[in-house]
Design a protein around this motif. Sequence first.
Motif, mmCIF file in Angstrom:
data_model
loop_
_atom_site.group_PDB
_atom_site.id
_atom_site.type_symbol
_atom_site.label_atom_id
_atom_site.label_comp_id
_atom_site.label_asym_id
_atom_site.label_seq_id
_atom_site.Cartn_x
_atom_site.Cartn_y
_atom_site.Cartn_z
ATOM 1 N N TRP A 5 -21.882 22.693 7.223
ATOM 2 C CA TRP A 5 -23.833 22.809 7.933
ATOM 3 C C TRP A 5 -24.126 21.661 7.497
ATOM 4 O O TRP A 5 -24.517 20.212 7.919
ATOM 5 C CB TRP A 5 -23.908 23.809 6.070
ATOM 6 C CG TRP A 5 -25.227 23.492 6.260
ATOM 7 C CD1 TRP A 5 -25.790 22.985 5.911
ATOM 8 C CD2 TRP A 5 -26.195 24.288 7.726
ATOM 9 N NE1 TRP A 5 -27.693 23.164 5.853
ATOM 10 C CE2 TRP A 5 -27.601 23.462 7.158
ATOM 11 C CE3 TRP A 5 -26.305 25.003 8.408
ATOM 12 C CZ2 TRP A 5 -28.863 24.220 7.541
ATOM 13 C CZ3 TRP A 5 -27.525 25.180 9.598
ATOM 14 C CH2 TRP A 5 -28.700 24.655 8.714
ATOM 15 N N TYR A 6 -23.111 20.723 6.235
ATOM 16 C CA TYR A 6 -23.664 19.714 5.790
ATOM 17 C C TYR A 6 -23.481 18.331 6.869
ATOM 18 O O TYR A 6 -24.224 17.327 7.063
ATOM 19 C CB TYR A 6 -23.203 19.063 4.684
ATOM 20 C CG TYR A 6 -23.531 20.788 3.696
ATOM 21 C CD1 TYR A 6 -25.334 20.306 2.555
ATOM 22 C CD2 TYR A 6 -23.322 21.225 2.928
ATOM 23 C CE1 TYR A 6 -26.075 21.036 1.969
ATOM 24 C CE2 TYR A 6 -23.941 22.262 1.846
ATOM 25 C CZ TYR A 6 -24.982 22.716 1.783
ATOM 26 O OH TYR A 6 -25.910 23.167 0.909
ATOM 27 N N PRO A 7 -22.205 18.754 7.203
ATOM 28 C CA PRO A 7 -21.555 17.434 8.260
ATOM 29 C C PRO A 7 -22.100 17.720 9.825
ATOM 30 O O PRO A 7 -22.728 17.081 10.266
ATOM 31 C CB PRO A 7 -20.569 17.375 9.076
ATOM 32 C CG PRO A 7 -19.968 18.102 7.296
ATOM 33 C CD PRO A 7 -21.077 19.029 6.746
ATOM 34 N N MET A 8 -22.797 18.834 9.668
ATOM 35 C CA MET A 8 -23.827 18.966 10.944
ATOM 36 C C MET A 8 -25.015 18.480 10.546
ATOM 37 O O MET A 8 -25.319 17.783 11.618
ATOM 38 C CB MET A 8 -23.561 20.516 11.355
ATOM 39 C CG MET A 8 -24.400 21.081 12.723
ATOM 40 S SD MET A 8 -26.420 21.151 12.141
ATOM 41 C CE MET A 8 -25.870 22.881 10.698
ATOM 42 N N ARG B 32 -18.155 31.993 3.634
ATOM 43 C CA ARG B 32 -19.156 31.138 3.191
ATOM 44 C C ARG B 32 -18.982 29.901 3.228
ATOM 45 O O ARG B 32 -19.897 28.523 3.431
ATOM 46 C CB ARG B 32 -19.885 32.423 2.408
ATOM 47 C CG ARG B 32 -20.737 31.648 1.359
ATOM 48 C CD ARG B 32 -21.608 31.960 -0.025
ATOM 49 N NE ARG B 32 -22.363 31.150 -0.464
ATOM 50 C CZ ARG B 32 -22.021 30.324 -1.567
ATOM 51 N NH1 ARG B 32 -20.875 29.720 -1.731
ATOM 52 N NH2 ARG B 32 -23.218 29.545 -1.775
ATOM 53 N N ASP B 33 -17.614 30.030 2.498
ATOM 54 C CA ASP B 33 -17.315 28.496 2.280
ATOM 55 C C ASP B 33 -17.357 27.443 3.269
ATOM 56 O O ASP B 33 -17.655 26.134 3.084
ATOM 57 C CB ASP B 33 -16.208 28.407 0.957
ATOM 58 C CG ASP B 33 -16.857 28.581 0.087
ATOM 59 O OD1 ASP B 33 -18.008 28.744 -0.302
ATOM 60 O OD2 ASP B 33 -15.848 29.209 -1.584
ATOM 61 N N ARG B 34 -16.891 28.092 4.108
ATOM 62 C CA ARG B 34 -16.514 27.040 5.329
ATOM 63 C C ARG B 34 -17.619 27.224 6.156
ATOM 64 O O ARG B 34 -17.592 25.931 6.872
ATOM 65 C CB ARG B 34 -15.119 28.085 6.086
ATOM 66 C CG ARG B 34 -14.624 26.876 7.275
ATOM 67 C CD ARG B 34 -12.982 27.834 7.613
ATOM 68 N NE ARG B 34 -12.309 28.802 5.949
ATOM 69 C CZ ARG B 34 -11.238 27.819 5.474
ATOM 70 N NH1 ARG B 34 -10.446 28.489 7.103
ATOM 71 N NH2 ARG B 34 -10.628 28.385 4.809
ATOM 72 N N MET B 35 -18.630 27.933 6.101
ATOM 73 C CA MET B 35 -19.270 27.450 6.966
ATOM 74 C C MET B 35 -20.239 26.324 6.146
ATOM 75 O O MET B 35 -20.770 26.092 6.957
ATOM 76 C CB MET B 35 -20.603 29.118 6.835
ATOM 77 C CG MET B 35 -21.710 28.600 8.229
ATOM 78 S SD MET B 35 -20.724 28.230 9.876
ATOM 79 C CE MET B 35 -21.610 27.439 9.876
ATOM 80 N N LEU B 36 -20.431 26.600 4.985
ATOM 81 C CA LEU B 36 -20.945 25.151 4.085
ATOM 82 C C LEU B 36 -20.324 24.050 4.754
ATOM 83 O O LEU B 36 -21.572 23.074 4.432
ATOM 84 C CB LEU B 36 -21.402 25.790 3.220
ATOM 85 C CG LEU B 36 -22.414 26.540 2.623
ATOM 86 C CD1 LEU B 36 -21.996 27.524 1.253
ATOM 87 C CD2 LEU B 36 -23.783 26.471 2.922
ATOM 88 N N GLN C 211 -29.889 30.619 12.165
ATOM 89 C CA GLN C 211 -29.689 32.068 11.787
ATOM 90 C C GLN C 211 -28.588 32.380 12.301
ATOM 91 O O GLN C 211 -27.988 33.580 11.793
ATOM 92 C CB GLN C 211 -31.231 32.163 13.107
ATOM 93 C CG GLN C 211 -32.898 32.613 12.727
ATOM 94 C CD GLN C 211 -32.883 32.499 14.179
ATOM 95 O OE1 GLN C 211 -32.424 31.902 15.299
ATOM 96 N NE2 GLN C 211 -33.598 33.197 14.334
ATOM 97 N N ARG C 212 -27.986 31.997 13.022
ATOM 98 C CA ARG C 212 -26.662 32.153 12.854
ATOM 99 C C ARG C 212 -25.774 32.013 11.592
ATOM 100 O O ARG C 212 -24.538 32.999 11.774
ATOM 101 C CB ARG C 212 -26.001 31.887 13.893
ATOM 102 C CG ARG C 212 -24.093 32.211 14.419
ATOM 103 C CD ARG C 212 -24.496 33.315 15.039
ATOM 104 N NE ARG C 212 -25.191 33.231 16.278
ATOM 105 C CZ ARG C 212 -24.858 33.228 17.769
ATOM 106 N NH1 ARG C 212 -23.730 33.192 17.827
ATOM 107 N NH2 ARG C 212 -25.294 33.232 18.537
ATOM 108 N N ALA C 213 -26.218 30.688 11.059
ATOM 109 C CA ALA C 213 -25.233 30.463 9.947
ATOM 110 C C ALA C 213 -25.269 31.767 8.578
ATOM 111 O O ALA C 213 -24.228 31.905 8.155
ATOM 112 C CB ALA C 213 -25.171 29.314 9.659
ATOM 113 N N HIS C 214 -26.240 32.264 8.816
ATOM 114 C CA HIS C 214 -27.092 33.206 7.682
ATOM 115 C C HIS C 214 -26.586 34.078 7.684
ATOM 116 O O HIS C 214 -26.273 35.249 6.513
ATOM 117 C CB HIS C 214 -28.624 32.979 7.995
ATOM 118 C CG HIS C 214 -29.005 33.862 7.139
ATOM 119 N ND1 HIS C 214 -29.082 35.360 7.304
ATOM 120 C CD2 HIS C 214 -29.729 34.018 6.269
ATOM 121 C CE1 HIS C 214 -30.068 36.231 6.393
ATOM 122 N NE2 HIS C 214 -29.869 35.126 5.072
#
Length: 634
Positions: free
Chosen positions: A383-386, A376-380, A410-413
Amino acid sequence: MAELCSFCQSITVADLRCSFCNLLWHALVDTCAEKSIETHLQGRVHGREDDADTAIRLRGEFHDWVKPVPENGIQNSLIWIFSGRSYEEGLEHGREIAPYPSCTMAISAMKTWVSRCQSHHSCGAGSDVNLPTRVIDLKPMDEGRNPLLFETAGQRGVYIALSYCWGDYQEFKITNSNYHEFRTNGIEHSKLAQTLKDAIQVTRLLGVRYIWIDAICIIQSIEGQSEIGNEDFNRECLRMQDYYGNSSLTILAGSASDCNHGFLEARRGGLQNALPSVPFEYTRHDGIKAGHIYAELYSSYQVGPLERRAWTLQEDILSPRLLIFGKDQMGYKCGMGEVWEDGTSNLAKWDGKGLFDISPRMILAVNTSITDGRARDRMLRQWYPMLQKYTRRQRSNPYDKLTAIAGIAQRAHQLIGGRYLFGLWETDIIRGLLWRSGWLPGDPDPPLPLNRVDAFKAPSWSWASTEGPIFCQYTTERQERTYLCSAKIRANFLSCCDGFDNHFDPIRGGVSLDSFRLRIRGTIKAVQCAVGTVLPLTDKRKRKTYYKCRDRMINLVPDELGNSCSTSPLGTIAVALTDTPIDHTEGYWCLRLITEEGLLLKHLKISEYKRVGVFLVSDIEWFDREKPEIIELL
């Protein structure tokens, strides 16, 4: 072949007369064993089945260090000379770049990449998947037969997807009026835009029967039709994570600025074609001539105009495999890394914890059953730079603001969890609310201002309510520990959209904004704008990104007692950065979210407020004097 003067013809690598060239050559020889150099020159690369030519191709590059220009105004620089550009294996066998993508050399390279990925990589494609609702059927593989629009009805198979720039207008597309004709009589090949023709040609060359192209496979709106009234478009656009994620391969038509330009016959422009490679004879220490060293101009990895289009960001990230037709050369990316036409390769690295730590593509490729805090933390953090990248890209339709990123969401969720609230994550709402206007390297200076979107309504606390580049803070693990620990948080998120499930495209979904009221408990303080020089910022990390937007910065002072209430210099208790220009004569309110930062609000009625910007705290004691209360943020 390049024409050399009599002096240059006499130059050999073994006895270079130029001191600088001699220095560069010996630096290469000192780094790489002679046996390794000979092996490359003979076309024998250990552990590889490579179709490269038998020359080491040297390239010289000029790089400006990413640091401020010194007082004397001279930039530091670095020149690299090497064979290929491998991040993993040191010396990499170079390749000659084909003059244009449709030539035999280029076609051979793309077939080799795809075949090697299918047979050797763990991400190998080729297995049957659920086909999209519609695909273009190219069977039989006959150029004389028109492609046919095929309703798949749940059928399984293998297909290729296309990512490309539409341009100002896509003349040939599917609508309700020609839908039946495309299904029964086929799609007249001669009427297709050139980029679509090229994509069909590549698909046939790779032996794949089906291709998915949005303009032909999604029923498009016609002039006068409501932007949110096209049910097929609204439904299909929320399936991008499946359509690109399940594709055997996605073709990135990067060099084509619109659908009419095509990408297969595009010659590589610039000096790369004007100045051919220059050969130098390589002689071993014992006098035996072993081959040639080629010095040639650097070819970039820029994809091209495609990188400026908002829709193509998710098409890139969601696709497990990419065949890239870039500005200067072709490339191939998959879950194992990437390879480019000039011989450069980059194998993906694992971080030792079972997760890729290289790009959103790698993280999204991880088994989605991993739902612990690390994933979760790695995806977040990605997410923000993206989001920053996404808001710097162009869209022709403002209603696509959340649509064009819905597939990634949807995929990140699956890794982040919680609800997706108009572009923000419920499980990370405090950090998500701290988006702002800001500057990044490569942006115009001063940066483009934000504008509130008039075409549709979005809650003021969402970045989707603005048009323009945003900046997100706290994207590293260290920043998270320093600024977002529980001891630093000064507001509590209570609720939003009670009983409301995830909606990844609320704009086109026509969701009522009354559902998106954020209820927050925090300290709310009345302030006024103060005219004068903006108070210097103490946080070095924020100073540059704030000061680039100096025209929207303003000092804030207490509303009730003015400067006498503050212990800060000049009576300033905070420095605000507004989203858009505001009326400095009106009163505003500060809602502190963490110790040093919060939201600048405008009071609407009773406990209802709307966002107008963010602020940095200058006087912490002043903010600590009031008790928290519950407000609704619209």
